[in-house]
Enzyme design. Structure first.
Site, PDB file in Angstrom:
ATOM      1  N   LYS A 416      43.044  -5.618   5.799  1.00 55.29           N
ATOM      2  CA  LYS A 416      43.132  -7.076   5.886  1.00 55.29           C
ATOM      3  C   LYS A 416      42.080  -7.879   6.458  1.00 55.29           C
ATOM      4  O   LYS A 416      41.985  -9.042   6.665  1.00 55.29           O
ATOM      5  CB  LYS A 416      44.412  -7.556   6.664  1.00 55.29           C
ATOM      6  CG  LYS A 416      45.542  -7.231   6.236  1.00 55.29           C
ATOM      7  CD  LYS A 416      46.999  -6.968   7.110  1.00 55.29           C
ATOM      8  CE  LYS A 416      48.163  -6.823   6.437  1.00 55.29           C
ATOM      9  NZ  LYS A 416      48.256  -5.422   5.695  1.00 55.29           N
ATOM     10  N   LYS A 428      40.272  -8.473  12.977  1.00 59.32           N
ATOM     11  CA  LYS A 428      40.002  -7.283  12.856  1.00 59.32           C
ATOM     12  C   LYS A 428      38.351  -7.347  12.174  1.00 59.32           C
ATOM     13  O   LYS A 428      37.448  -6.474  12.256  1.00 59.32           O
ATOM     14  CB  LYS A 428      40.651  -6.425  11.779  1.00 59.32           C
ATOM     15  CG  LYS A 428      42.211  -6.336  12.505  1.00 59.32           C
ATOM     16  CD  LYS A 428      41.851  -5.373  13.891  1.00 59.32           C
ATOM     17  CE  LYS A 428      41.721  -4.071  13.417  1.00 59.32           C
ATOM     18  NZ  LYS A 428      41.832  -2.956  14.746  1.00 59.32           N
ATOM     19  N   ASN A 453      47.985   0.048   3.919  1.00 58.74           N
ATOM     20  CA  ASN A 453      49.130   0.113   4.649  1.00 58.74           C
ATOM     21  C   ASN A 453      49.481   1.601   4.961  1.00 58.74           C
ATOM     22  O   ASN A 453      49.169   2.287   4.044  1.00 58.74           O
ATOM     23  CB  ASN A 453      50.399  -0.375   4.158  1.00 58.74           C
ATOM     24  CG  ASN A 453      50.355  -1.989   4.079  1.00 58.74           C
ATOM     25  OD1 ASN A 453      49.151  -2.623   4.039  1.00 58.74           O
ATOM     26  ND2 ASN A 453      51.381  -2.635   3.653  1.00 58.74           N
ATOM     27  N   ARG A 542      54.221 -15.177   3.764  1.00 59.31           N
ATOM     28  CA  ARG A 542      54.373 -15.770   4.908  1.00 59.31           C
ATOM     29  C   ARG A 542      52.935 -16.218   5.001  1.00 59.31           C
ATOM     30  O   ARG A 542      51.921 -15.824   4.380  1.00 59.31           O
ATOM     31  CB  ARG A 542      54.829 -14.820   6.215  1.00 59.31           C
ATOM     32  CG  ARG A 542      56.274 -14.640   6.241  1.00 59.31           C
ATOM     33  CD  ARG A 542      56.504 -13.476   7.244  1.00 59.31           C
ATOM     34  NE  ARG A 542      55.884 -12.263   6.660  1.00 59.31           N
ATOM     35  CZ  ARG A 542      56.094 -10.879   7.169  1.00 59.31           C
ATOM     36  NH1 ARG A 542      57.174 -10.729   8.006  1.00 59.31           N
ATOM     37  NH2 ARG A 542      55.749 -10.005   6.411  1.00 59.31           N
TER      38      ARG A 542
END
Length: 618
Positions: A416, A428, A453, A542
């Protein structure tokens, strides 16, 4: 599995009890009788050997054969009866009496007996080998399971036939193979020990129904995710199950066997084989050295500690602010959790004074920085918390590492951070820049490692799916087309250790994780594996979430190196002097974020959600 153990299980009680003594009596006597028969036959067809000479040579052959068989272990059950290994040992052992008989024969009967001696020897070997083969057939027939769960074996190659062989040799075994399925047309009419190929993998459900099997065992060394997905979909809504044997890597070179059969887990469905880099160099760096792990109680940190612990460091300091997480880690490492030893440290990376004290006391040589806040939606609502932990917390650990002479520092990041669109990704990305900045101003190795992930990590989607499915749904997925890269926890931690060994100053190491996987496909496959169906609810992406993750930012296209499946790219330094302070207001943080992240307003959260759409799972 151990061959001798399988062998002894397979054979009948008379051969199991006092096996070496019984083998000496049965096999030794059998070979002696067959040798006598062979020499009698030679005497019958030959006119060049007198009866006394034949009796002498036969006696020498029997006595020396018996003695040689004891010495070589031929009669002590050191190899499986009727196996190729036993036949080789039989031939090698029989050469000893052959030499002895040749010497005696040449001394008593001259060269005229040479043909008869060789004929008797060859006939004895053939008869002894045949008798062992027939004994093997008898033992196998007697040991064939009379009960057990009927199963279809997927794959009729070496792994599948080995598995069937072991199933059929264990008369008390849990499984009874009734059929193979295999996609290789060359094996369409293949049969092994009475178990034949009855169709292809796409016909598995039909074959199970025809044979009365209760489930299937996948016996393919490197079965891909598509195969598991297809099987899961075929068996969805039925009472049939599917299991598998581990890959060769998982078995560490041990032959797959009945005892290694396990349930399929979601790691089998990620679309690629797991990839573990060579950790030989990492092990040499860690063994005998002082190591510190931040975030040691987390999913990544705890597995990292377990792998490091196995490499025998001089000391392993495990730091976390969550005492319960440290308690669980202690239990997994030693089976106790007194937490009264100095290797477990309760501290917060937001506290620079506490970190300085820890580094001064333990003097770590290698640091793995895994502490972070990671839940994207929460950090969208509380961006200042991400700033305090992921940015300033990281800088605090970097500063302590520099002050106390740490030789190697590995920052654990996320995909990400590549072209970030969320608070998590931006924080990050800044942490990666701070790590690169430290590398540019010190001789020590400071590097970051970036991966996707992690299957099974706390708070990740897959454990949430499992819980939702257990309760009948609905399963919530953000978007029907959303994809993610997946790794297993051990795989991710192995990459972190690999980064410690091969990462150069200022680099970011990125795993080639194959093709991304659609999240909704994972959810549907999990339903099939859990033998249930429930609705899927699409909640919409989101704020800050991407439809598809990327591995590199646009300015990281130049890969500076590659080891195996790991890419090396150069990180872009961010001077810590330019950072707004932890207590800075959100506007200052956003302004800084714009200056370093191409103008993206990534530090301002939003609770807005896309419209919710509910559909039925197919």
């Amino acid at each position: 599995m151990n061959t001798e153990t399988d062998q002894s299980r397979a054979e009948r009680p008379g051969l199991q009890r006092n096996a070496p003594q019984v083998a000496v009596a049965v096999l030794g006597t059998s070979d002696a009788v067959l040798a006598i028969v062979s020499w009698a036959f030679v005497l019958l067809i030959s006119s060049r050997l007198a009866p006394l000479e034949t009796l002498l040579l036969g006696a020498v052959a029997v006595i020396v054969q018996f003695a040689a068989g004891l010495v070589t272990g031929l009669y002590l059950r050191r190899v499986a009866i009727g196996s190729a290994a036993e036949f080789r040992l039989l031939v090698a052992t029989s050469l000893v009496p052959l030499v002895a008989v040749l010497i005696v024969g040449l001394a008593t009967a001259g060269t005229g007996a040479l043909v008869e001696i060789l004929l008797a020897w060859a006939l004895t070997v053939v008869l002894a080998g045949t008798s062992r083969f027939l004994l093997r057939v008898w033992l196998d027939r007697g040991s064939r399971p009379l009960s057990g769960t009927p199963v279809v074996v997927v794959g009729a190659s070496l792994v599948g036939t080995t598995l069937v062989e072991q199933m059929l040799r264990d008369k008390d075994g849990a499984y009874l193979p009734v059929a193979f399925v295999d996609d290789d047309t060359a094996r369409r009419r293949f049969s092994f020990r009475g178990v034949r190929v009855r169709g292809t993998t796409s016909q598995l459900a039909e074959v199970i129904s025809e044979t009365g099997a209760e489930g299937a065992v996948v016996a393919i060394g490197r079965a891909d995710a598509d195969l598991y997905a297809d099987i899961a979909e075929q068996l969805a809504g039925t009472d049939h199950w599917v299991r598998t044997v581990p890959s060769a890597r998982e078995m560490l070179g041990v032959k797959p066997g009945v005892g290694s059969i396990r349930d399929i887990d979601v790691a089998d469905l990620i679309g690629r084989p797991t990839s573990f880099p060579d950790l030989t160099l990492a092990r040499s760096m860690i063994t005998g050295h002082r190591v510190l792990v931040t975030g040691a109680g987390g999913s990544i940190g705890s597995e990292l500690c377990r792998q490091i612990h196995a490499m025998d460091p001089a000391s392993l300091i495990m730091l976390d602010r969550d005492e319960s997480a440290l308690h669980a880690l202690s239990m997994s490492l030693s089976g106790s959790a007194l937490l009264d030893t100095p290797d477990f440290v309760l501290a917060d990376i937001r506290d620079p004074e506490a970190l300085d004290e820890v580094f001064a006391r333990h003097r770590p040589e290698i640091v793995f920085h895994a502490a972070a806040l990671k839940h994207l939606p929460m950090l969208e609502s509380y961006p200042e918390e991400a700033w305090k932990t992921n940015v300033h917390g990281t800088q605090n650990v970097i500063a302590a590492a520099r002050s106390h002479g740490v030789q190697r520092f590995v920052n654990v990041s996320t995909d990400k951070a590549a072209d970030p669109t969320s608070v998590l990704g931006a924080s990050k990305r800044v942490a990666e820049g701070l790590t690169a900045s430290a590398a540019a101003t010190t001789d020590a190795v400071f590097a970051s490692v970036r991966f996707g992930n992690v299957i099974g990590s706390r708070g990740s989607a897959i454990p949430a799916f499992a819980e939702q499915i257990r309760h009948g749904g609905p399963v919530t997925v953000t978007d029907e087309d959303v994809t993610r890269y997946f790794m297993t926890i051990p795989e991710a931690c192995a990459l972190v250790l690999f980064a410690c060994a091969v990462g150069n100053r200022g680099e970011i190491l990125v795993l080639d994780m194959g093709s991304p996987v659609r999240i909704v496909d994972i959810a549907r496959r999990m339903m099939a594996l859990m033998d249930t169906t429930c609705p899927i609810r699409y909640t919409g992406l989101r704020h800050g979430e991407k439809l598809h993750e990327v591995l590199f930012t646009p300015d990281e296209k130049d890969v500076v190196g590659r080891h195996d499946r790991v890419f090396h790219v150069l990180g872009h330094p961010i001077d810590p002097v330019t950072l707004p302070q932890p207590e800075s207001d959100l506007d200052s943080i956003v302004t800084f974020g714009r200056s370093v992240l191409d103008g993206a307003d990534t530090f301002r959260g939003s609770a807005a959600l896309h419209p919710v759409e509910e559909v039925s799972s197919r």
